[in-house]
Design an enzyme around this catalytic site. Structure first.
Site, mmCIF file in Angstrom:
data_model
loop_
_atom_site.group_PDB
_atom_site.id
_atom_site.type_symbol
_atom_site.label_atom_id
_atom_site.label_comp_id
_atom_site.label_asym_id
_atom_site.label_seq_id
_atom_site.Cartn_x
_atom_site.Cartn_y
_atom_site.Cartn_z
ATOM 1 N N CYS A 68 0.699 -1.194 0.007
ATOM 2 C CA CYS A 68 0.142 0.034 -0.093
ATOM 3 C C CYS A 68 1.060 1.379 0.079
ATOM 4 O O CYS A 68 0.278 2.224 0.057
ATOM 5 C CB CYS A 68 -0.732 -0.029 1.439
ATOM 6 S SG CYS A 68 -0.105 0.696 2.784
ATOM 7 N N CYS A 103 4.871 1.670 3.936
ATOM 8 C CA CYS A 103 6.098 1.552 4.235
ATOM 9 C C CYS A 103 7.031 2.528 3.629
ATOM 10 O O CYS A 103 8.200 3.124 4.500
ATOM 11 C CB CYS A 103 6.857 0.032 4.003
ATOM 12 S SG CYS A 103 5.929 -1.134 4.615
ATOM 13 N N CYS A 112 3.738 -6.812 5.679
ATOM 14 C CA CYS A 112 3.368 -7.695 4.449
ATOM 15 C C CYS A 112 4.674 -8.512 3.764
ATOM 16 O O CYS A 112 4.651 -9.785 3.620
ATOM 17 C CB CYS A 112 2.896 -6.780 3.534
ATOM 18 S SG CYS A 112 1.401 -5.971 3.652
ATOM 19 N N CYS A 121 3.157 -1.946 10.764
ATOM 20 C CA CYS A 121 2.048 -1.515 9.672
ATOM 21 C C CYS A 121 2.002 0.081 10.030
ATOM 22 O O CYS A 121 0.907 0.160 10.721
ATOM 23 C CB CYS A 121 1.011 -2.217 9.871
ATOM 24 S SG CYS A 121 -0.152 -1.857 8.282
ATOM 25 N N HIS A 145 4.200 -3.813 26.009
ATOM 26 C CA HIS A 145 3.442 -3.607 27.355
ATOM 27 C C HIS A 145 5.057 -3.126 28.342
ATOM 28 O O HIS A 145 4.625 -2.449 29.245
ATOM 29 C CB HIS A 145 2.944 -5.006 27.860
ATOM 30 C CG HIS A 145 2.257 -4.854 29.009
ATOM 31 N ND1 HIS A 145 1.086 -3.648 29.413
ATOM 32 C CD2 HIS A 145 2.583 -5.366 30.350
ATOM 33 C CE1 HIS A 145 0.739 -3.856 30.619
ATOM 34 N NE2 HIS A 145 1.616 -4.823 31.065
ATOM 35 N N CYS A 185 5.758 0.240 28.134
ATOM 36 C CA CYS A 185 4.732 1.269 28.113
ATOM 37 C C CYS A 185 4.631 1.960 29.349
ATOM 38 O O CYS A 185 4.761 1.529 30.521
ATOM 39 C CB CYS A 185 3.374 0.423 27.798
ATOM 40 S SG CYS A 185 2.199 1.502 27.581
ATOM 41 N N CYS A 235 -3.797 2.301 31.991
ATOM 42 C CA CYS A 235 -3.386 1.027 31.096
ATOM 43 C C CYS A 235 -4.627 0.479 30.220
ATOM 44 O O CYS A 235 -5.771 0.269 30.730
ATOM 45 C CB CYS A 235 -3.019 -0.227 31.777
ATOM 46 S SG CYS A 235 -2.577 -1.789 31.245
ATOM 47 N N CYS A 241 -5.961 -4.474 24.403
ATOM 48 C CA CYS A 241 -4.639 -3.944 24.010
ATOM 49 C C CYS A 241 -3.722 -5.202 23.715
ATOM 50 O O CYS A 241 -3.644 -5.922 24.598
ATOM 51 C CB CYS A 241 -3.964 -2.926 25.111
ATOM 52 S SG CYS A 241 -2.245 -2.219 24.487
ATOM 53 N N CYS A 299 7.791 0.335 20.060
ATOM 54 C CA CYS A 299 6.964 1.858 19.991
ATOM 55 C C CYS A 299 7.148 2.617 21.280
ATOM 56 O O CYS A 299 7.079 3.767 20.968
ATOM 57 C CB CYS A 299 5.488 1.225 19.705
ATOM 58 S SG CYS A 299 5.359 0.343 18.208
ATOM 59 N N CYS A 341 0.453 4.771 19.339
ATOM 60 C CA CYS A 341 -0.777 4.214 19.334
ATOM 61 C C CYS A 341 -1.282 4.410 20.965
ATOM 62 O O CYS A 341 -2.595 5.131 21.203
ATOM 63 C CB CYS A 341 -1.301 2.677 19.000
ATOM 64 S SG CYS A 341 -0.674 2.867 17.289
ATOM 65 N N CYS A 350 -2.915 -0.913 21.529
ATOM 66 C CA CYS A 350 -1.778 -1.708 20.603
ATOM 67 C C CYS A 350 -3.017 -2.804 19.844
ATOM 68 O O CYS A 350 -3.542 -3.564 20.360
ATOM 69 C CB CYS A 350 -1.024 -2.428 21.400
ATOM 70 S SG CYS A 350 0.177 -3.216 20.255
ATOM 71 N N CYS A 377 0.505 -4.894 15.339
ATOM 72 C CA CYS A 377 0.802 -4.703 14.030
ATOM 73 C C CYS A 377 2.273 -5.234 13.546
ATOM 74 O O CYS A 377 2.375 -5.657 12.330
ATOM 75 C CB CYS A 377 0.428 -3.257 13.300
ATOM 76 S SG CYS A 377 1.980 -2.280 13.720
#
Lengths: 545, 308
Positions: free
Chosen positions: B70, B73, B168, B202, B240, B243, B251, B257, B266, B278, B285, B288
């Site tokens: 798509c 990336c 992908c 993603c 997690h 996080c 949380c 999540c 992340c 996110c 979450c 992804c």
């Protein structure tokens, strides 16, 4: 007569092949082919409709966000949900940010090298470049040492022998008419825009968590809560101001100047019928409160905008790689993928051919700007008139490659200015644990809904059907399907195929002029190719709006 | 001052030259080097070495192939941290083939690919975005009259380093999800087990991608990989466990999540210049970066306080 095949068409989203037949130095016929089929709609089947936006968003990472919001609108339509005002404003801001980002990237990164010769820029005189720069926009303060630096950077790049993405471009083509100094200004702005687009994307990160693929959209509203603070609201506003500055100082004046130098493109790549679904609801009243109105223009009749009735949409598959009947409403399509190779007199694309009242419709910036103009949307009228006055062009000249590219910049200006006001309407969260900007609802077992949207590339519709809380049918008719679709059952070419007719081709080995017309549509082919499960006989009633 | 001694010389001059030419400030440049060191889990003493690696030598050639994808990336890559995306493109890597960015089209574009593969065979970095459709003899995805599978079979094995960028390419992703008709496979699967570095997500995080390149420039070697082929610097622990909301009333674990079962950095690297991610934006979450994430059940826990 000779044939030119452009495959792959580059500087676009997705995979596209364009074939043209050239007679006496002009395109006589063109065929647009999408050679990739991903099959997202069957993947949606049997999933919870509330999860669909996650998947549809992945139709495209360039026009990210648009398919997520259209999907949740289709579910909200099915459930008859009105979202909270704060969610509506934030969704408008996310959509507006997407427009600004997408259009800047189209003009500078995807389209500009069709008009600007990088190699010519290497022989520019930096002092004379300053004069050109200030002629384009008097408020620019860049000095000859700045342009000297850009030139050195490009020269060092060229000398290294590793030309990377600029290797094998059509440099020196006779259709490149800008002076070395003009080319250097635009190359400097190509690099500037690379940084700007990165900054513009921060707006999505603030209210969407990240970009591409923002994640805060949810059926009933938005997830934002703890992070929606007054500091965040200010941060977002500051990004809007920066984006406005870039549009005012660079994007709009660059476009106006460049198109003023390429005025012959007001007669090349002609558009006839235009359609806009309208966007940016200003209240829960839709579509009457839209900032950009909904409407259709037939045969360039700007002053006679017609209403849209989605019941008039049909999709033809006569020339697409599907077995089944030739022309059906999106509700009843029985499409079985059936690849048979490229045969321009038979089947030649994975894209279907959507038609409105049997006619091809161009969608996108030009459609919105002309519909806005015809409906008297004041900010658009003012910007279009200003552009026409500065370039010495007429309203009728807008129905062209030039108009399409101008419209993109014009609406970016209009949207960015409106966002400055919308950004002030956002309310901070009161920081309670219950999600404040999402309407709670009872999920029904079955239903059907329609989500419409104006994405940066044009009119977009999602049709949803579900039962036992599982999707039974999901149809998407997207902008590049309208623009890049093949011939229909009556053998009438699609909008791009039609626009390519009569395009001059000076050098058939380097069809630069053809690329200019294609890129003015800003193709997004990953979005365009879809099919739903042939085994599903689910029917769907299309709502008339 | 040992640090200063290391910093005398040609490297210093090159940094100065770069800073002068590009309007990049020294502070921004060193900040970027610091970010790379932090992402790779390296000590601060590596920062000047990273600076040196970034201003020395010829630019490594990259061939970037786009299959069933798509372009998200690529878009993520274009968001590489300020002020370095323009610099990355012009001065750090030589992007020999990338359909979204390259100037030439049609035969001229294909020539760029053919030339680059033959000139840099065994020396180029190959990035694949998207999965590869195998059903129907590969006819669901064609470029320049060839199937994506044929192109991958020819180009990928000749790379020095093969990077499957995004979910992908790494795992098959959305085209390979249940219901898909195209027989899409990840690069490793489509090419009979070809070794690739997997950088799922993603979209994938451009900071991690940059760190992968820096790691190579620094050590002339691949980073440490886990059994799934993922660099441990980015995929070594769960979302997690890193996080900011863990063990707080905010949380999102009760709302579906997937942070506890998703390996990705992340929360520390975040997205778009550390603007957010996110969970910070109150969105659970979705996992992804995990294999098969599209088929791991609904994305929300609808019986939680989402109200339905």
């Amino acid at each position: 007569m000779s044939k030119i095949v452009l495959d792959p068409v580059t500087r676009i989203e997705g995979h596209l092949r364009v074939e043209t037949e050239v007679i006496n130095g002009k395109v006589n016929s063109a065929w647009s082919t999408s050679p990739l089929f991903r099959g997202i709609e069957p993947i949606l089947k049997n999933r919870d409709p509330r999860d669909a936006w996650m998947i549809t968003q992945r139709l495209c990472g360039v026009c990210t966000y648009v398919h997520s919001v259209t999907s949740v609108r289709s579910v909200e339509n099915a459930l008859n949900l009105t979202i909270p005002g704060n969610a509506r404003v934030i969704r408008n801001l996310l959509m507006g940010a997407q427009f600004i980002h997408d259009h800047i990237v189209n003009f500078y990164q995807l389209h500009l090298l069709d008009w600007v010769d990088v190699v010519s820029a290497l022989s520019a005189d930096p002092a004379a470049t300053v004069t050109v720069d200030r002629q384009i926009y008097s408020g620019r303060k860049r000095t000859s040492s700045f342009f000297s630096g850009v030139k050195q950077q490009l020269q060092a790049f060229a000398k290294s022998g590793q030309l990377g993405p600029f290797n094998n471009g059509y440099w020196g083509h006779p259709a490149y008419i800008l002076t070395p100094e003009e080319n250097l200004v635009f190359m400097a702005n190509y690099l500037e825009a690379l940084k700007t687009q990165m900054q513009v994307a921060h707006m999505h990160a603030i209210y969407g968590g990240k970009n591409p693929h923002p994640q805060t959209i949810i059926v009933g509203g938005i997830t934002l809560n703890k992070d929606l603070t007054s500091a965040r609201i200010t941060e977002f506003k500051n990004h809007v101001t920066s984006a406005q500055n870039f549009v005012n100082m660079y994007y709009l004046p660059d476009t106006t100047y460049l198109l003023g130098r390429y005025k012959d493109y007001a007669k090349i790549g002609i558009a006839d019928n235009l359609m806009s679904f309208g966007e940016f609801p200003q209240s829960s009243e839709e579509p009457s409160s839209f900032f950009f109105p909904r409407g259709i223009i037939f045969n360039q009749a700007t002053s006679s905008v017609q209403p849209v009735d989605v019941g008039n949409i049909s999709e033809h598959i006569t020339h697409s790689w599907y077995s089944g009947s030739g022309s059906l409403n999106p509700a009843q399509g029985q499409t079985v993928p059936s690849y048979s190779g490229i045969n321009t007199s038979g089947q030649y694309s994975w894209i279907k051919a959507p038609r409105y009242q049997g006619q091809p419709m161009e969608v996108g910036p030009l459609a919105r700007v002309m519909v806005n103009y015809g409906k008297g949307q004041s900010a658009t009228v003012q910007q279009v008139n200003s552009f026409l006055q500065k370039t010495g062009l007429k309203l009728a000249d807008m129905y062209s490659t030039l108009g399409r590219t101008a419209a993109r910049a014009i609406e970016t200006k209009v949207i960015a200015d409106a966002m400055a006001s919308w950004a002030g309407q956002v309310q901070a969260s009161s920081q309670t644990l219950t999600m404040p900007f999402r309407k709670t609802f009872t999920m029904t077992s079955s239903g059907s809904g329609l989500g419409l949207n104006e994405a940066p590339r044009g009119a977009l519709g999602h049709w949803l059907n579900f039962s036992s809380q599982k999707i039974t049918n999901y149809q998407m008719v997207v902008p590049s399907t309208w623009n890049f679709g093949p011939r229909d059952a009556s053998n009438v070419p699609g909008p791009v195929e039609q626009a390519l007719v009569d395009v001059p081709v000076a050098d058939q080995a380097r069809p630069l002029e053809v690329l200019r017309v294609i890129h003015s549509f800003n193709p997004c082919i990953a979005c365009a190719v879809h099919v739903f499960d042939p085994k599903s006989k689910a029917t769907f009633e299309v709502e008339s709006l | 001052m040992e640090k200063d001694e290391k910093f005398e010389d040609p490297v210093e001059d090159k940094i100065d030259e770069m800073v002068t030419k590009k309007g990049v400030t020294r502070r921004d440049f060193m900040k970027f080097c610091g970010l790379m060191a932090a992402t790779l889990g390296l000590e601060a003493t590596y920062i000047p070495k990273i600076a040196e690696a970034l201003v020395s030598g010829p630019r490594p050639p990259f061939i970037w192939l786009q299959f069933s994808e798509c372009t998200g990336c690529t878009e993520a890559f274009l968001r590489s941290s300020s002020p370095f995306i323009d610099d990355l493109l012009l001065n750090k890597i030589s992007l020999e083939y990338h359909e979204t960015i390259m100037a030439p089209a049609g035969e001229a574009a294909t020539k760029s690919l053919t030339d680059a593969v033959s000139k840099y065979s065994g020396k180029f970095f190959c990035v694949v975005e998207g999965s590869i459709p195998l059903a129907g003899s590969g006819n669901y995805g064609m470029i320049g009259g060839r199937t994506m599978l044929e192109i991958a079979q020819e180009v990928c094995p000749q790379a020095k380093m093969m990077i499957s960028l995004g979910t992908c390419a790494a795992y098959g992703g959305l085209p390979a999800a249940t219901g898909g008709l195209t027989g899409a496979e990840c690069v490793h699967g489509a090419l009979n087990g070809l070794n690739t570095i997997k950088m799922p997500g993603c979209p994938p995080n451009p900071v991690n991608f940059a760190a992968l390149i820096v790691n190579y420039l620094l050590f002339s070697d691949f980073p440490k990989l886990d059994t799934l082929g993922r660099p441990t610097f980015a995929y070594g622990s769960t979302v997690h466990s890193q996080c900011q909301r863990r063990d707080t009333e905010w949380c999102l674990e009760g709302f579906g999540c997937r942070g506890p079962s998703t390996y990705h950095n992340c929360p520390t690297v975040k997205y778009n210049d550390k603007t957010s991610w996110c969970v910070q934006a109150d969105c659970p979450c979705k996992g992804c970066a995990q294999p098969g994430f599209w088929d791991n059940g609904s994305f929300f826990n609808y019986n939680g306080s989402y109200g339905d």
